[in-house]
Scaffold this motif. Structure first.
Motif, short mmCIF file in Angstrom:
data_model
loop_
_atom_site.label_atom_id
_atom_site.label_comp_id
_atom_site.label_asym_id
_atom_site.label_seq_id
_atom_site.Cartn_x
_atom_site.Cartn_y
_atom_site.Cartn_z
N VAL A 193 0.87 -1.18 0.00
CA VAL A 193 0.00 0.00 0.00
C VAL A 193 0.90 1.22 0.00
N GLU A 194 0.54 2.23 -0.77
CA GLU A 194 1.28 3.50 -0.75
C GLU A 194 0.34 4.56 -0.21
N ARG A 195 0.53 4.98 1.06
CA ARG A 195 -0.42 5.89 1.70
C ARG A 195 -0.26 7.33 1.22
N LYS A 196 -1.39 8.02 1.17
CA LYS A 196 -1.37 9.43 0.78
C LYS A 196 -0.81 10.29 1.92
N TYR A 197 -1.21 9.96 3.18
CA TYR A 197 -0.76 10.73 4.34
C TYR A 197 0.11 9.85 5.23
N PRO A 198 1.23 10.37 5.74
CA PRO A 198 2.07 9.55 6.63
C PRO A 198 1.44 9.35 8.01
N PHE A 199 0.56 10.27 8.43
CA PHE A 199 0.09 10.29 9.83
C PHE A 199 -1.33 9.77 10.03
N LYS A 200 -2.05 9.53 8.93
CA LYS A 200 -3.40 8.97 9.08
C LYS A 200 -3.68 8.02 7.92
N SER A 201 -4.59 7.09 8.17
CA SER A 201 -4.85 6.08 7.14
C SER A 201 -6.24 5.51 7.28
N GLY A 202 -6.83 5.18 6.14
CA GLY A 202 -8.05 4.37 6.14
C GLY A 202 -7.68 2.91 6.33
N VAL A 203 -8.57 2.16 6.97
CA VAL A 203 -8.36 0.72 7.14
C VAL A 203 -9.69 0.03 6.86
N ASN A 204 -9.73 -0.80 5.81
CA ASN A 204 -10.96 -1.55 5.52
C ASN A 204 -11.18 -2.58 6.62
N LEU A 459 -12.78 21.58 10.64
CA LEU A 459 -11.44 22.07 10.30
C LEU A 459 -11.09 23.31 11.11
N VAL A 460 -9.79 23.48 11.39
CA VAL A 460 -9.27 24.65 12.10
C VAL A 460 -8.05 25.15 11.33
N HIS A 461 -8.01 26.46 11.07
CA HIS A 461 -6.83 27.08 10.44
C HIS A 461 -6.14 27.93 11.50
N PHE A 462 -4.82 27.79 11.62
CA PHE A 462 -4.10 28.61 12.60
C PHE A 462 -2.65 28.81 12.15
N PRO A 463 -1.98 29.89 12.65
CA PRO A 463 -0.61 30.15 12.24
C PRO A 463 0.32 29.01 12.62
N GLY A 464 1.17 28.60 11.68
CA GLY A 464 2.11 27.51 11.94
C GLY A 464 2.83 27.16 10.65
N ASP A 465 3.85 26.30 10.77
CA ASP A 465 4.59 25.91 9.56
C ASP A 465 4.49 24.40 9.32
N VAL A 466 5.09 23.95 8.23
CA VAL A 466 4.93 22.55 7.80
C VAL A 466 5.49 21.55 8.81
N SER A 467 6.36 22.01 9.74
CA SER A 467 6.90 21.07 10.74
C SER A 467 5.81 20.52 11.65
N LEU A 468 4.66 21.21 11.69
CA LEU A 468 3.55 20.76 12.56
C LEU A 468 2.69 19.67 11.91
N ILE A 469 2.87 19.43 10.60
CA ILE A 469 2.01 18.45 9.91
C ILE A 469 2.18 17.06 10.54
N GLY A 470 1.05 16.46 10.89
CA GLY A 470 1.06 15.15 11.53
C GLY A 470 1.12 15.21 13.05
N GLN A 471 1.25 16.46 13.58
CA GLN A 471 1.31 16.63 15.04
C GLN A 471 -0.08 16.89 15.62
N LEU A 472 -0.26 16.52 16.88
CA LEU A 472 -1.47 16.91 17.62
C LEU A 472 -1.13 18.14 18.43
N CYS A 473 -1.85 19.24 18.19
CA CYS A 473 -1.56 20.52 18.86
C CYS A 473 -2.76 20.98 19.66
#
Length: 491
Positions: A193-204, A459-473
């Motif tokens: 499987v090649e996942r679209k997102y590294p931090f979340k995934s669908g599972v059948n 959805l929530v939009h807030f100031p931040g950079d790409v280093s936060l992707i995949g993080q829980l804030c």
């Protein structure tokens, strides 16, 4: 953001490399597919030598989360056999993973095929494959054979695990390869499987549907319900978590009926309790819930869970008991409202979303007002509203009393206005609070912002950079803008 290569995929690569192409392909799965992946890799390398460049593949997904997950499996196989992934349809291998819930989805695919044909004329070795729900309709396959003979490969929803084998057939053949199964009870594990997102995934967790709602084509194209073995599901999620996944979405046409056909029956609620035990997994979501099967046990498990997200998508379709009966939904208005009451009593902070069809055959103004009444009583956070469209091959398509277009349009507009008005009020109830947000991407409109999702799916939009992707804030929700928040990170 690149997916890191998983240990799992590395193991698969070793198994593929160990296959002996001088022997016949194994009869047993998934080893048989590993053999064909190695064979396909050999054929792709020969073509690369001939062209003097790498071959590129593009997977285009139409439809639901189940299709998206299937496309990740297709992409995993294409990568194993040597194709470089691209989003450009001017590629060497293009696969359309189709949806057929509405007939206009089919028209879109035919339109796109015309465009691919023009590309193929300039690039004659280009391979075009079609799979997914639309391919399960015999009249579609007939039309493709007659009018779209340049397509190389056609297969359906039941034999997607055979993709590598089918690719080899298509690469070696100068004719259209068609492999459609009417139904299957087969589930093949351990394919790449090649996942679209590294931090979340669908599972059948299951495939197919047994409900036969009178407007819906899905049971005819996805086949009968079959549940995956819980041990295989847990193993897959543990593997995903080891690879950095913090959120899983458990997928099924009707997750609430999970486990009924297993040798050792297990309820969906029991499966959730097992998934909850997985160390390192932070969030659990699921799609889709059928109201007729949502149990008190599931409500109790959700209420006591630390990981299951506070969101249930609970399709209503109509608020009229009479129409619900014609739809073969197997609940009525009272039962649905009673279910919502139980859910809300157990979890006052739950977010409820829904699907509603307007203009089902025979729907009167009184029936429509019953739907409006349910919308006002339940107060959904959001709703997907659809104008009923005839789906050839379903019982509803031949029903008398199809509702006039202008009447349907008027009702749809009234419903949409009401849904949006209530949705805005419901969505804003957390303003001023601090909530946990899983950051999913850099904001597409403003690169200084990141976009994440609350437990309740907003959805929530807030100031931040790409280093936060995949993080829980932790994020303070400053202002609700209808169906999303503007916030600021705290701590």
């Amino acid at each position: 953001m690149e997916n890191k290569e998983t240990v799992f995929n590395t193991e698969i690569d070793k198994l593929i490399d160990s296959m002996d192409l001088t022997q016949e392909p194994p009869a047993k799965e998934p080893e048989r597919q590993y053999w064909f992946m190695k064979k396909a890799r050999q054929l792709v390398q020969e073509k690369e030598k001939e062209l003097g460049r790498p071959l590129r593949a593009c997977t285009v997904t139409f439809g639901c989360q189940m299709n998206s997950r299937d496309s990740e499996k297709l992409a995993g196989v294409l990568e194993r056999i040597g194709y470089v992934e691209t989003e450009d349809e001017n590629a060497d291998f293009v696969i359309y993973n189709t949806c057929t819930v509405r007939e206009n989805a089919n028209q879109r695919v035919y339109g796109r095929l015309g465009y691919l044909h023009s590309l193929k004329k300039k690039n004659p070795h280009m391979m075009i494959a079609l799979c997914g729900c639309m391919m399960q309709e015999p009249q579609v396959v007939e039309k493709l054979k007659k009018s779209y003979s340049f397509v190389n490969l056609i297969f359906g929803t039941h034999n997607i695990y055979k993709f590598a084998e089918l690719v080899v057939s298509a690469l070696l053949s100068d004719r259209m390869v068609i492999d459609i199964w009417k139904d299957t009870d087969k589930i093949v594990e351990d394919l790449p499987v090649e996942r679209k997102y590294p931090f979340k995934s669908g599972v059948n967790i299951m495939f197919g549907c047994n409900n036969f709602c009178s407007y819906c084509i899905v049971p005819y194209v996805r086949g009968r319900e079959r549940s995956r073995n819980p041990r295989d599901i847990i193993r897959e999620i543990e593997r995903l978590v080891a690879d950095g996944v913090v959120e899983v979405m458990l997928l099924g046409q009707n997750v609430n009926s999970y486990g009924k056909n297993l040798e050792e029956p297990m309820t969906f609620a029991q499966l959730l309790q097992e998934v909850e035990k997985i160390e390192g997994l932070t969030r659990i979501r699921f799609m889709t819930s059928h109201p007729k099967d949502l149990s008190d046990e599931l409500i109790e498990v959700m209420k006591n869970s630390r990981k299951i997200c506070r969101h249930i998508h609970l399709p209503l379709q109509s608020g009229s008991s009479r129409i619900l009966k014609l739809m073969n939904r197997r609940y009525d208005k009272e039962k649905y409202l009673d279910l919502v009451r139980k859910i809300r009593e157990a979890m006052p902070d739950i977010s409820l979303t829904t699907d509603i069809i307007v203009g089902f055959p025979g729907e009167t103004e009184e029936d429509f007002l019953e739907t409006m009444d349910v919308v006002e009583k339940v107060r959904y956070d959001s709703a997907f509203t659809f104008i009923y469209s005839k789906r050839t091959g379903t019982p509803a398509a031949v029903m008398e009393d199809q509702v006039p277009e202008d009447v349907v349009k008027d009702r749809f507009d009234r419903l949409l206005k009401k849904v949006q008005e209530i949705g805005r009020e419901m969505s804003s109830r957390d303003t001023g609070t601090v909530q946990e947000v899983l950051v999913e991407e850099q904001n597409s409109q403003d690169p200084h912002l990141v976009t994440g999702r609350l437990s309740n799916n907003l959805l929530v939009h807030f100031p931040g950079d790409v280093s936060l992707i995949g993080q829980l804030c932790k994020v303070e929700l400053l202002e609700c803008k209808g169906f999303y928040y503007m916030g600021r990170k705290v701590g």
